[in-house]
Enzyme design. Structure first.
Site, mmCIF file in Angstrom:
data_model
loop_
_atom_site.group_PDB
_atom_site.id
_atom_site.type_symbol
_atom_site.label_atom_id
_atom_site.label_comp_id
_atom_site.label_asym_id
_atom_site.label_seq_id
_atom_site.Cartn_x
_atom_site.Cartn_y
_atom_site.Cartn_z
ATOM 1 N N ASP A 135 26.417 2.622 -42.648
ATOM 2 C CA ASP A 135 26.227 1.324 -41.987
ATOM 3 C C ASP A 135 26.485 0.128 -42.908
ATOM 4 O O ASP A 135 26.634 -0.997 -42.435
ATOM 5 C CB ASP A 135 24.802 1.211 -41.439
ATOM 6 N N ARG A 274 37.167 3.293 -19.603
ATOM 7 C CA ARG A 274 36.566 4.523 -20.132
ATOM 8 C C ARG A 274 35.801 4.183 -21.400
ATOM 9 O O ARG A 274 36.085 3.190 -22.060
ATOM 10 C CB ARG A 274 37.647 5.550 -20.484
ATOM 11 N N GLN A 282 31.479 10.017 -37.396
ATOM 12 C CA GLN A 282 31.663 9.020 -38.466
ATOM 13 C C GLN A 282 30.933 9.388 -39.751
ATOM 14 O O GLN A 282 31.190 8.837 -40.809
ATOM 15 C CB GLN A 282 31.149 7.651 -37.991
#
Ligand code: F6P
Length: 351
Positions: A135, A274, A282
Site C-alpha cells: 500500500d 464490468r 497484487q
C-alpha cells in the site's frame, strides 16, 4: 556515536499482510549478519505469535539460497500482537531473556511497526523496523518495498483490460488494494491510462465519474477504464455506501467497492460495465527488480542499525538514500498519496 559490537544473536519476524520482497529482506539481513559480522540469525515463525511461543527456525546463508526472487515470506506472517494476549508481554520478554536475543528486526507495515514502537518504549526491547506493504502508506519512508511490484501487476492487468474493453465497447472498473491510501491506484492508473482514478483521500462523486465517461463516449471513445482503490468512498450524499464488515482485529474488511461502482455507472449511463477485483494477486509472486534492490538495501541497513544499537528506529528511503527514522515518527499515521501527483498529473488524463 554508538559503539559497534559483534557476534550477536538477532531475531527476525515478518508481520501483517505479506508482500513481495520479504524473503529478499531476510536474505540480506542474514547475509550481512553472518558473513560480515559472524552473527547468529533466528527466524520467528508467524510474526509475534512465534516470539511469544518461541517457534523459530535457524536462518543461514545456505538455507536462503534461491529466496531473492521468491514472493511471500518463508517465516509465515499474521496480524495481531502480544498486546492481544493476557501474558503476551511477559512471554515476549521471557523469549528475549531465555534465548539471549541481542536484537529483533521487525519487518512490517503500520500495525507491526506500531507494536514494535510500543514494545521498545514500554519494555526497552532492542528493536529495529523495516517498512513493508504494497500500500506504500508508511510514514517516514518515501517508498515501501512491495509497492513497485503491486503497481506493475495492476498495470499489466489494466493493459490487458484495455483490449477486451475496446473489443466490447465496455467500461471496466478495476479495483486495486489501498486501504487508506491511493498509491497503487494512482500509479497504476497513470501507467495504465485510466479514464478516472478513485482514491480514499478524495471522496468521489459518481455523477462526476459518469460525466467523464459520457464526454469520452461523445468523443467516440467507447471503452474506458476506471481504477478504484478498495478504500475509496463516495462523497457524502452522492451514492449509498456498502455495509462495513470487520475482521477479528477490528479492521474493516475491504474489497468489492468496484462492484457497487460498476452497477451505479451502468444504471446512470446505460454503458455496459464490468468490474475486476485484483485483490491478493497484487501481493503474490516474484518481486520486481526495483523491489529486490530496495529490499536488499533495507536488509543490509537493518543489520547495520543492529550493530550501531540504533534501537527504536526504522530503516527508510529518503530520495535515493537509506536513512534511519525514529519508529515514534511513523506510529498511528498513514501516508496519504501525493495529492500533487493525483490532482496535477493523473487528473490531466481523466475523461
Ligand atoms: O497489505 C495491506 C493490504 O494489502 C490492504 O490493502 C488490504 O486491505 C489488506 O492488506 C488485506 O489483507 P488481508 O486480506 O490479508 O487481511
Amino acid at each position: 556515536m554508538a559503539v559497534a559490537f559483534s557476534h550477536v544473536r538477532v531475531g527476525i519476524l515478518t508481520g501483517g499482510g505479506d508482500c513481495p520482497g520479504l524473503n529478499a529482506v531476510i536474505r540480506a539481513i542474514v547475509r550481512k549478519g553472518e558473513q560480515i559480522h559472524g552473527d547468529q540469525l533466528i527466524g520467528f515463525l508467524d510474526a509475534w505469535d512465534g516470539v511469544r511461543e518461541r517457534r523459530t527456525m535457524p536462518l543461514d546463508v545456505s538455507s536462503l539460497r534461491g529466496m531473492l526472487p521468491r514472493g511471500g515470506t518463508l517465516l509465515g506472517t499474521r496480524r495481531g500482537s502480544p498486546y492481544d494476549h493476557p501474558n503476551g508481554l511477559e512471554e515476549v520478554t521471557a523469549t528475549f531473556r531465555d534465548m539471549e536475543l541481542d536484537a529483533l528486526i521487525v519487518i512490517g507495515g503500520n500495525g507491526s511497526l506500531s507494536v514494535a514502537c510500543k514494545l521498545y518504549h514500554e519494555l526497552g526491547l532492542p528493536l529495529i523496523g523495516v517498512p513493508k506493504t504494497i500500500d506504500n502508506d508508511v510514514v517516514g519512508t518515501d517508498v515501501t518495498f512491495g509497492f513497485n511490484t503491486a503497481v506493475q501487476i495492476a498495470t499489466d492487468a489494466i493493459d490487458r483490460l484495455h483490449t477486451t474493453a475496446e473489443s466490447h465497447d465496455r467500461v471496466m472498473v478495476v479495483e486495486v488494494m489501498g486501504r487508506h491510501s491511493g498509491w497503487i491506484a494512482t500509479h497504476a492508473g497513470i501507467a495504465g491510462g485510466a479514464t478516472a482514478i478513485l482514491i480514499p483521500e478524495q471522496p468521489f462523486d459518481i455523477d462526476e465519474v459518469c460525466d467523464l465517461l459520457r464526454s469520452r463516449h461523445e468523443r467516440g471513445r467507447y471503452a474506458s477504464i476506471v481504477v478504484v482503490a478498495e478504500g475509496a468512498e463516495p462523497r457524502e450524499g452522492t451514492m449509498a455506501g456498502r455495509d462495513k464488515v470487520y475482521d477479528q482485529f477490528g479492521h474493516v474488511r475491504l474489497g468489492g467497492v468496484a462492484e457497487t461502482i460498476a452497477h451505479a455507472i451502468e444504471d446512470r449511463t446505460g454503458f455496459e460495465t464490468r468490474m475486476v477485483l485484483l485483490g491478493h494477486i497484487q501481493r503474490g509472486g516474484t518481486p520486481t527488480a526495483f523491489d529486490r534492490v530496495l529490499s536488499t538495501r533495507f536488509g543490509v541497513a537493518a543489520m547495520e542499525a543492529v550493530h550501531d544499537k540504533a534501537w527504536g528506529h526504522l530503516v527508510a528511503l529518503h530520495g535515493s538514500e537509506i536513512v534511519r527514522v525514529p519508529l515514534a515518527e511513523t506510529v498511528g499515521r498513514t501516508r496519504p498519496v501525493d495529492l500533487h501527483l493525483y490532482r496535477d498529473v493523473a487528473s490531466v488524463f481523466f475523461g
